[in-house]
Write an enzyme that holds these catalytic residues in place. Structure first.
Site, PDB file in Angstrom:
ATOM      1  N   ARG A   3       0.820  -1.194   0.000  1.00  0.00           N
ATOM      2  CA  ARG A   3       0.000   0.000   0.000  1.00  0.00           C
ATOM      3  C   ARG A   3       0.868   1.263   0.000  1.00  0.00           C
ATOM      4  O   ARG A   3       0.679   2.163  -0.823  1.00  0.00           O
ATOM      5  CB  ARG A   3      -0.891  -0.014   1.237  1.00  0.00           C
TER       6      ARG A   3
ATOM      7  N   ARG B 125      11.761   1.827   3.313  1.00  0.00           N
ATOM      8  CA  ARG B 125      11.026   1.129   4.370  1.00  0.00           C
ATOM      9  C   ARG B 125      11.995   0.140   4.998  1.00  0.00           C
ATOM     10  O   ARG B 125      12.654  -0.608   4.274  1.00  0.00           O
ATOM     11  CB  ARG B 125       9.867   0.351   3.745  1.00  0.00           C
TER      12      ARG B 125
END
Lengths: 390, 390, 390
Positions: free
Chosen positions: A136, A187
């Site tokens: 996402r 990330r």
């Protein structure tokens, strides 16, 4: 990240002139930076540029910076504000910088397909360096980059770069990847990894989540959504519902909203996942009102924002019965909608399970999918400001 | 790849006129090839074109080729040189072809963002067909393609194409993928796979590593880096350090540098991973001086290039103590820097562990991150030459 | 999907005016849709638009639709035909709509690199939302999008969106992804998932395979290939060979070809994987001739199309000896080629094992790689029609 650092380590660059861009202009860059040509003779041996360290002086420091010598699409210029080099944590931002970013984000909402503005990042490459998958978030950043005409290098298996078997450091990986791209969205599974990456890189780094640490673009989109939906941030009443102990989302939101005037919080959560004292103490120290309640209906009737969150099953381990009890306790449904004010909104960071019933979706006050969409605009704004300046 | 083939199978296309492009011009292509329109009436039934086989005549053959009828961005034309159809192994290249590629690579360093040159591959699609992941190599190729305005189809799970369960051959996969793209960059786990793919494909194939076999773009970027850093390739002194038995990098480098005048090699490695006899014999047969040494300091003081490599733990199996002994033996650190010449450089194919200490990074002679960046320019050059010609 | 629904649930939108585009024009869209500006004042609270439901009235219904107010590249306009909102199943299409799509697909074959037509989808973003990997299909769709100037957001691990652990519904995922993109190409492991996605999304959805259910773009490319290769669809003789029980490909093909005049089918398959009664009954009910045969040579000598398929080992479980027997029974080889008509073709959905021998590939009648390439044109056509209209 400890509570102390969450509360007190607000960092803004004060009085420095765009260290990343300065570094880039004298390093032996490749293509993309408008400033690159200023100093393009130094391409023999590259110089390892010292990056100015982030200054940590508490969150009250006014953010100003020197002139930024970067070309900027005129229609998106909002004046020469403070300097933004990297996006590492929610605490970097104060009221002024939030407003400036929101102003850019709003302009992003109006960009027309195939207009010049939709090509403002043409020629720029973003590397999405994901050490753990988060589809996402990745799609949101990649959409943002492409909506502005930029392109993307994608990896969701970045652990291979630095696998235990091969043992490369994060710093070495960053130095390689910055040779291929103009901005890194990272990330990572370790708290603090984004800060280490930013300290190494001569190009901007955006933290797209580092383990239990920070996820600043989520925090920004939450505040942005409230302003867009309610029309103001001062004087609002916010109910935070659900897992308040583990959710970095609600903790960051409480932290950021404390920068506004006359905000009041209501905490509604099962006992096992109550808001922790560090945030309560911080709010108190800032003169922000808060109270705990076990009556969702009463809170909902007073609030401008009902911010629901998912009870995170993975935090309960084998205590499944505790999870099941907590999970069913506070559900936003038609009954809650009935008592809510007409202008109020329901928010949720998604994904949701059944803590908001599906029949709520059709109500205009259900703001969570608009909230997800706002993530696109916030990320477009961050990419624009980091690559082109204000 | 056996030593014999490594040494004797140098291949260049002699006197042939661009067989891939010829094939493409008469096949029923889709969009991208400038030559496509020449013969575009033959689109009823496609003809399976015979590809001229690679000629293997040893490495001394001069490479000439007929005229190539390909549009070429004028500013990057370096004249009608030899023909380059695929990049399969380091041995394809001789001194003349290396120079020609390096000339193109240098021009790549100067391409400005959003300049016409940065769009020279607009409309071309590269398929990165990776049968095993290699994020670093993949990102480098994808960045190269995008920096030139091209686009990319990515797969890092290409094994699914030909999984044991489904059992498709590599050749069938290539025939499908060539229908979707204009050039294939392939990573495979089997030595020789790239050559098989190139023999099947009617579009160019670049070998991005085939198991224990070849990784020619790495070999090219190593030689390119030496020339860029030292300013010459004739007359240099090169210390190869570390794992000389297993590293295809140092083996290819020794092979390619033997094409230059008055090069001398020093081999510095733990006993268990010494340079193998095939390369030593080859160098001797070419009149290239070499010697083995156990004194890194002395070698470092004489060399223009100290090429350090990682001891590959995975080669030692359960003999961990042998690995640990080998690993710590020759470290490039500040002491080594002190004895090195002022103009000399330290190189490393990356990733590194601790065989170069981190405090070396700040020294201008630490060339390994520039070396990684040079991989981008070399890959841009290969894509340009394969798709547009010289 | 049950046999009944396969046969009787043909759906076309009758007399409705482009509900998706209408929905998009009044929703708070982002960039891409030409129609977006019509109603762009409604951006405060988004409205959840009711989508007109797919009408299911059997496959004989003529497809007409109201005017579509979408800009369309003039050279690709084929008049205002029926409305295409999503591509969910082969049964949506009748003879007229197939012809219209094939006409667009043919125009796609002639698009020149860097021509205006090659940029018709510039500014559009396609999300490939793959809940299970299918590299071949994914690359084909992504190539189609990029060949038309569009860009792509890729995910092959979409299961993370809705993992059991987090439990997000497909509907919620779709609502998030439609905020990032302009069209969704979805592969899912559950039959019916694509229909659910299309019912939720306000942007077009293409089913790229949903478990044992549908894979409509494969069915379209098969019919398109027969027309391109044979020059007609009426009056053809088609031999379906191999696994006729499990292959959705041959079942869809039989279904679609039944819409044409005077088609005759021959079923040639091992006993364990014979064509099921539902298709046989359907053909009979439509007056389509069919017969079963165990003599591949005789069938091959009569047919225009020999459509070979792979025996799917995974369907046999532990009965390996049954698989081995079935697998070797009907092989297309040089002997079969010898008896085939000069104009006939061999087709195969790929991947193949050894059910077609490699020496067949060089024969001009081997159409299977051209068939794979036709998948590109069909997918380009679908993307064009769904995003720009006819």
């Amino acid at each position: 990240m400890s509570a102390a650092s969450l509360i007190f380590s607000c960092s803004m660059h004060v009085g420095v002139s765009h260290p990343k861009v300065a570094a880039k202009s004298s390093a032996c860059c490749f293509i993309n930076h408008p400033c690159r040509h200023l100093n393009s003779t130094s391409c023999g041996h590259s110089m390892v540029m010292e990056k100015s360290k982030l200054s940590h002086r508490g969150d009250e420091i006014l953010c100003r910076a020197g002139a930024v010598q970067v070309e900027s699409a005129p229609s998106f210029s909002v004046g020469q504000k403070f300097q933004l080099d990297d996006v590492i944590e929610a605490q970097q931002f104060d009221r002024e910088s939030l407003n400036a970013i929101f102003e850019v984000a709003r302009s992003m909402e109006n960009i027309k397909s195939n207009s010049p503005a939709s090509q403002m990042l043409k020629g720029y490459l973003m590397a999405t360096l994901f050490y753990e998958p988060s589809t996402r978030t990745r799609l949101s950043f990649e959409s943002a980059m492409k909506r502005l005409g930029g392109d993307v290098l994608t990896t969701e298996n970045a652990r291979e770069f630095s696998s235990a078997a091969k043992g490369e450091t994060l710093e070495d990986t960053i130095r390689t990847v910055e040779g291929y791209s103009d901005i890194i969205v990272m990330r990572h599974f370790e708290s603090g990894a984004a800060r280490r990456a930013a300290a190494t890189a001569n190009i901007p780094v955006i933290n797209a989540g580092d383990g239990p640490g920070q996820h600043p673009s989520q925090a920004l989109l939450d505040v942005y959504t409230i302003e867009r939906e309610i029309g103001k941030l001062d004087g609002i009443r916010v109910g935070l519902v659900g897992d308040l102990a583990n959710g970095r989302t609600v903790r960051s939101l409480a932290y950021l909203l404390a920068k506004y005037q006359d905000v009041k919080f209501y905490f509604v959560s099962p006992n096992v996942v109550k808001m922790k004292d560090d945030i309560k103490d911080y709010l108190t120290s800032k003169g922000v009102e808060w109270e705990e309640s076990s009556d969702l209906m009463e809170v909902a009737s007073k609030c401008d924002v009902v911010y629901q969150t998912r009870i995170q099953k993975e935090r309960f381990g084998e205590k499944i019965e505790l999870y099941e009890e907590a999970r069913g306790k506070y559900i936003v449904n038609q009954d809650v909608l009935k008592v809510m004010k007409k202008h109020a909104v329901v928010m949720h960071p998604l994904p949701r399970l059944d803590e908001i019933t599906v029949d709520v979706d059709a109500d205009p006050r259900a703001a969570y999918f608009r909230q997800a969409k706002n993530g696109l605009y916030i990320r477009m704004a961050l990419l624009k400001v980091l690559l082109l300046g204000w």
